[in-house]
Design a protein around this motif. Structure first.
Motif, PDB file in Angstrom:
ATOM      1  N   GLU A 249      -5.767   3.615   4.614  1.00  0.00           N
ATOM      2  CA  GLU A 249      -5.286   3.608   5.989  1.00  0.00           C
ATOM      3  C   GLU A 249      -4.679   2.272   6.387  1.00  0.00           C
ATOM      4  N   GLU A 250      -5.329   1.194   5.982  1.00  0.00           N
ATOM      5  CA  GLU A 250      -4.782  -0.123   6.327  1.00  0.00           C
ATOM      6  C   GLU A 250      -3.450  -0.356   5.614  1.00  0.00           C
ATOM      7  N   ALA A 251      -3.362   0.107   4.388  1.00  0.00           N
ATOM      8  CA  ALA A 251      -2.105  -0.038   3.653  1.00  0.00           C
ATOM      9  C   ALA A 251      -0.996   0.726   4.367  1.00  0.00           C
ATOM     10  N   ALA A 252      -1.315   1.939   4.803  1.00  0.00           N
ATOM     11  CA  ALA A 252      -0.317   2.737   5.510  1.00  0.00           C
ATOM     12  C   ALA A 252       0.152   2.009   6.768  1.00  0.00           C
ATOM     13  N   LYS A 253      -0.794   1.435   7.496  1.00  0.00           N
ATOM     14  CA  LYS A 253      -0.431   0.722   8.722  1.00  0.00           C
ATOM     15  C   LYS A 253       0.494  -0.457   8.431  1.00  0.00           C
ATOM     16  N   LEU A 254       0.259  -1.094   7.280  1.00  0.00           N
ATOM     17  CA  LEU A 254       1.073  -2.267   6.932  1.00  0.00           C
ATOM     18  C   LEU A 254       2.372  -1.864   6.239  1.00  0.00           C
ATOM     19  N   GLY A 255       2.573  -0.573   6.109  1.00  0.00           N
ATOM     20  CA  GLY A 255       3.797  -0.115   5.478  1.00  0.00           C
ATOM     21  C   GLY A 255       3.805  -0.292   3.964  1.00  0.00           C
ATOM     22  N   ILE A 256       2.659  -0.464   3.398  1.00  0.00           N
ATOM     23  CA  ILE A 256       2.563  -0.581   1.946  1.00  0.00           C
ATOM     24  C   ILE A 256       2.477   0.824   1.358  1.00  0.00           C
ATOM     25  N   ASP A 257       3.358   1.165   0.481  1.00  0.00           N
ATOM     26  CA  ASP A 257       3.350   2.525  -0.045  1.00  0.00           C
ATOM     27  C   ASP A 257       2.388   2.669  -1.217  1.00  0.00           C
ATOM     28  N   VAL A 258       1.599   3.703  -1.131  1.00  0.00           N
ATOM     29  CA  VAL A 258       0.690   4.058  -2.221  1.00  0.00           C
ATOM     30  C   VAL A 258       1.225   5.325  -2.852  1.00  0.00           C
ATOM     31  N   PRO A 259       1.414   5.396  -4.148  1.00  0.00           N
ATOM     32  CA  PRO A 259       0.997   4.414  -5.144  1.00  0.00           C
ATOM     33  C   PRO A 259       2.102   3.489  -5.638  1.00  0.00           C
ATOM     34  N   THR A 260       3.303   3.565  -5.078  1.00  0.00           N
ATOM     35  CA  THR A 260       4.363   2.735  -5.683  1.00  0.00           C
ATOM     36  C   THR A 260       4.068   1.232  -5.576  1.00  0.00           C
ATOM     37  N   GLN A 261       3.674   0.789  -4.383  1.00  0.00           N
ATOM     38  CA  GLN A 261       3.418  -0.640  -4.247  1.00  0.00           C
ATOM     39  C   GLN A 261       1.968  -1.007  -4.545  1.00  0.00           C
ATOM     40  N   LEU A 262       1.104  -0.068  -4.258  1.00  0.00           N
ATOM     41  CA  LEU A 262      -0.322  -0.343  -4.418  1.00  0.00           C
ATOM     42  C   LEU A 262      -1.006   0.905  -4.952  1.00  0.00           C
ATOM     43  N   LYS A 263      -1.845   0.715  -5.974  1.00  0.00           N
ATOM     44  CA  LYS A 263      -2.597   1.852  -6.493  1.00  0.00           C
ATOM     45  C   LYS A 263      -4.071   1.667  -6.135  1.00  0.00           C
ATOM     46  N   VAL A 264      -4.690   2.757  -5.814  1.00  0.00           N
ATOM     47  CA  VAL A 264      -6.072   2.681  -5.326  1.00  0.00           C
ATOM     48  C   VAL A 264      -6.942   3.673  -6.084  1.00  0.00           C
ATOM     49  N   ILE A 265      -8.098   3.207  -6.458  1.00  0.00           N
ATOM     50  CA  ILE A 265      -9.074   4.115  -7.070  1.00  0.00           C
ATOM     51  C   ILE A 265     -10.438   3.888  -6.435  1.00  0.00           C
ATOM     52  N   GLY A 266     -11.131   4.962  -6.185  1.00  0.00           N
ATOM     53  CA  GLY A 266     -12.427   4.869  -5.529  1.00  0.00           C
ATOM     54  C   GLY A 266     -13.578   5.109  -6.493  1.00  0.00           C
ATOM     55  N   TYR A 267     -14.718   5.438  -5.922  1.00  0.00           N
ATOM     56  CA  TYR A 267     -15.898   5.680  -6.753  1.00  0.00           C
ATOM     57  C   TYR A 267     -16.848   6.602  -6.009  1.00  0.00           C
ATOM     58  N   ASP A 268     -17.278   7.625  -6.664  1.00  0.00           N
ATOM     59  CA  ASP A 268     -18.304   8.588  -6.225  1.00  0.00           C
ATOM     60  C   ASP A 268     -17.840  10.028  -6.423  1.00  0.00           C
ATOM     61  N   GLY A 269     -16.714  10.363  -5.778  1.00  0.00           N
ATOM     62  CA  GLY A 269     -16.191  11.711  -6.006  1.00  0.00           C
ATOM     63  C   GLY A 269     -17.048  12.818  -5.410  1.00  0.00           C
ATOM     64  N   THR A 270     -17.378  12.674  -4.129  1.00  0.00           N
ATOM     65  CA  THR A 270     -18.124  13.747  -3.465  1.00  0.00           C
ATOM     66  C   THR A 270     -17.244  14.974  -3.284  1.00  0.00           C
ATOM     67  N   GLN A 271     -17.903  16.084  -3.056  1.00  0.00           N
ATOM     68  CA  GLN A 271     -17.186  17.312  -2.729  1.00  0.00           C
ATOM     69  C   GLN A 271     -16.363  17.101  -1.468  1.00  0.00           C
ATOM     70  N   THR A 322      -3.141   8.613  -5.460  1.00  0.00           N
ATOM     71  CA  THR A 322      -3.233   7.198  -5.100  1.00  0.00           C
ATOM     72  C   THR A 322      -3.181   6.316  -6.342  1.00  0.00           C
ATOM     73  N   LEU A 323      -3.237   6.964  -7.489  1.00  0.00           N
ATOM     74  CA  LEU A 323      -3.176   6.216  -8.745  1.00  0.00           C
ATOM     75  C   LEU A 323      -1.878   6.522  -9.467  1.00  0.00           C
ATOM     76  N   ASN A 324      -1.479   7.768  -9.369  1.00  0.00           N
ATOM     77  CA  ASN A 324      -0.367   8.225 -10.181  1.00  0.00           C
ATOM     78  C   ASN A 324       0.396   9.293  -9.387  1.00  0.00           C
ATOM     79  N   ALA A 325       1.558   8.903  -8.873  1.00  0.00           N
ATOM     80  CA  ALA A 325       2.288   9.768  -7.953  1.00  0.00           C
ATOM     81  C   ALA A 325       2.553  11.156  -8.516  1.00  0.00           C
ATOM     82  N   ASP A 326       2.971  11.210  -9.763  1.00  0.00           N
ATOM     83  CA  ASP A 326       3.358  12.502 -10.332  1.00  0.00           C
ATOM     84  C   ASP A 326       2.211  13.125 -11.112  1.00  0.00           C
TER      85      ASP A 326
END
Lengths: 328, 328
Positions: A249-271, A322-326
């Motif tokens: 969300e903060e990246a979106a606000k700053l106009g940073i495009d995910v994933p081209t400019q920034l790639k993001v990966i999380g942890y947990d993977g809940t339903q 968020t990691l791999n656009a395609d």
DNA sequence: GAATAATTGTCAAGCGTTTGACAATTTGAC
DNA sequence: GTCAAATTGTCAAACGCTTGACAATTATTC
């Protein structure tokens, strides 16, 4: 409330016979069984578990001590546990420790006072001696409580490695890891260790930014925003999915495009994440497996057969945009 | 485990005196109290609650029956309840009914067997007679269980009205309401009623699209997408925030800009949403107030003072960018 | 030091169930 | 009809605590 004696009277048998029916013990004819069951139904009778337990039976109660079910991660884990416990004939006493030592202490006393058969916990605000003083079967999730207390975990090191390597494989070079855990000796710290190792192996500089487990989201946001504004970053590894959401969300606000400019990966993977944020790449913890292992371990402890060694359960990468656009 | 008798021996007093100390009853000198407390601490003694309850004391146990704490809404509500119950000296037995009638029936039996002091529930898969057969204090949240069972709610009609009017005030004319609740006679249906009324008052045509409470997210997405594609819609009122999330994501995928082309308002307003989706306008339910009222009502029932009438708690609009771009 | 009040002890029943020992009854087989 | 096996009943102790009645012991007061 109807008692065993009432049932006996209605069924026209002796109290002992009713007890035998309930506990399915001794010689019993089908006829009396039917009579007794009928009487039980007629009176809407349920055996008093207090009395049963007082006279030697197990309570079939298990205490669950977790920070708070308001966090979807713990909410899901608790839901899984509760379901499996119910299926195994156990009742769940819920304890939200809120990371409060006094509350946790009070909970341990309370659970002991209620004669629970065992405890599954994922907090540790108390000293080792306090946990050892509890003469109760305890199993920990993702926490080192005491040397004697078995601990169920997924493979945190492996998870950290997969995540870091995934970012690097996607071309990231300036990767930051955001961690919100508090303690220093926790199993989850293996994720950071793996991150640091992988970065070093690729000749990259690791940067770990702590956010604090109990910090409110708005403050985390500020940290994240200043970080995004002031550092050249093309990849972020978050130690939990919720933090990853804030990053997105903060990246979106700053106009940073995910994933081209920034790639993001999380942890947990809940339903929950799979349902409501399927775009997020993350490391998937095996919830069901963890739940089953926790309960299997606990019942083993209850039956005086503590497990020798518990291998960490495998995790896996769940790809996402968020990691791999395609990816899709 | 140390017993009351052990404490008596260590303290050098009679068992009766120890019991008197525990229950703070009868004449007691400070000196003996101190001695007894010291012995209790030395032995790490906790009175056996089973035995206490068997001999007349309340169990201080409360059963919580909710669909599942894996849903953040219920997770937060349960967390709130658990905290307040703990503060009030109660222990929480967690029951995830999973909208399964058999499981709920089993839970009711189990809770009765464990002599809980009361039950707070938010599901109703059973017939009225089954709830009435339970000779236990029950309080319902947002559900009509039986005429005799008190029900705590927030002002659903008011919430539906505020949401609908907010959309209209922002210029929406083609407004759809998405509902995921199942039953027809539930209090939450007042939200739809209010929506229909408000629409009619403004000479607009109400369209209610049901999604099904237990439908998986991916299926809901499809319904939402086809709806967005095939109908001229400029406003959506969702009966819960999670559905609103799905709408926002599907709209984004379709290139529909929120809020210029489409305005969205949700319902519930959990802390989770405030933290992780502050952009969503929603109707804020008073979680704390609901929790406190639920518990106050339950304790009143436990003390044989069932409340006369329970007024719905007020809700309020929480503005957000999905409704009004220049809100902040 | 006597009278009174305060404190503590003793004893026992009871909460609803389990479990064992033993006796009494019923059932089935031949 | 006999005998053994199967079934059911009777009785009582135990689980750990509460509570009431009552007696015994201490403190307190004048």
């Amino acid at each position: 409330m109807a008692t065993l004696n009432d049932v006996a009277k209605v069924a026209g048998v002796s109290p002992t016979t009713v007890s035998r029916v309930i506990n399915n013990y001794g010689a019993l004819s089908e006829k009396t069984k039917t009579k007794v069951f009928a009487a039980m139904r007629e009176l809407n009778y349920a055996p008093n578990n207090l009395a049963r337990s007082l006279s030697g039976k197990k309570t079939q109660l298990v205490g669950l001590i977790f920070p708070s079910v308001s966090n979807p991660f713990f909410g899901e884990l608790v839901a899984t546990l509760e379901n499996s416990l119910f299926a195994a004939g156990y009742k769940t006493i819920l304890c939200n420790s809120a990371n409060n030592a006094d509350k946790e202490r009070a909970y341990l006393r309370m659970l002991a006072a209620n004669q629970v058969d065992g405890i599954i916990t994922s907090t540790h605000n108390l000293g080792i001696t306090e946990y050892q003083k509890i003469a109760l079967p305890i199993v920990a999730f993702d926490r080192n409580l005491a040397p004697t207390i078995p601990i169920v975990i997924s493979d945190n090191y492996q998870g950290g490695r997969i995540a870091s390597e995934a970012l690097i494989a996607q071309g990231c070079r300036h990767i930051v890891m955001l961690v919100s855990s508090a303690g220093t000796s926790e199993p989850t710290n293996a994720r950071q260790q793996a991150y640091a190792d992988v970065m070093a192996q690729h000749g990259l500089t690791p940067t770990v930014t702590p956010l604090g487990f109990n910090t409110v989201a708005s403050v985390k946001r500020i940290t994240i925003r200043t970080m995004l504004q002031n550092q050249p970053i093309d990849g972020i590894f978050c130690s939990d999915d919720l933090t990853a959401l804030l990053v997105l969300e903060e990246a979106a606000k700053l106009g940073i495009d995910v994933p081209t400019q920034l790639k993001v990966i999380g942890y947990d993977g809940t339903q929950f994440m799979r349902d409501y944020h399927p775009e997020l790449a993350t490391i998937q913890q095996p919830f069901t497996g963890l739940g089953q292992l926790l309960i299997a371990t606990l019942t083993a402890c209850i039956n005086d057969q503590p497990p020798k060694h518990l291998a960490p359960l495998p995790v896996q990468l769940r790809p996402g945009e968020t990691l791999n656009a395609d990816w899709a």
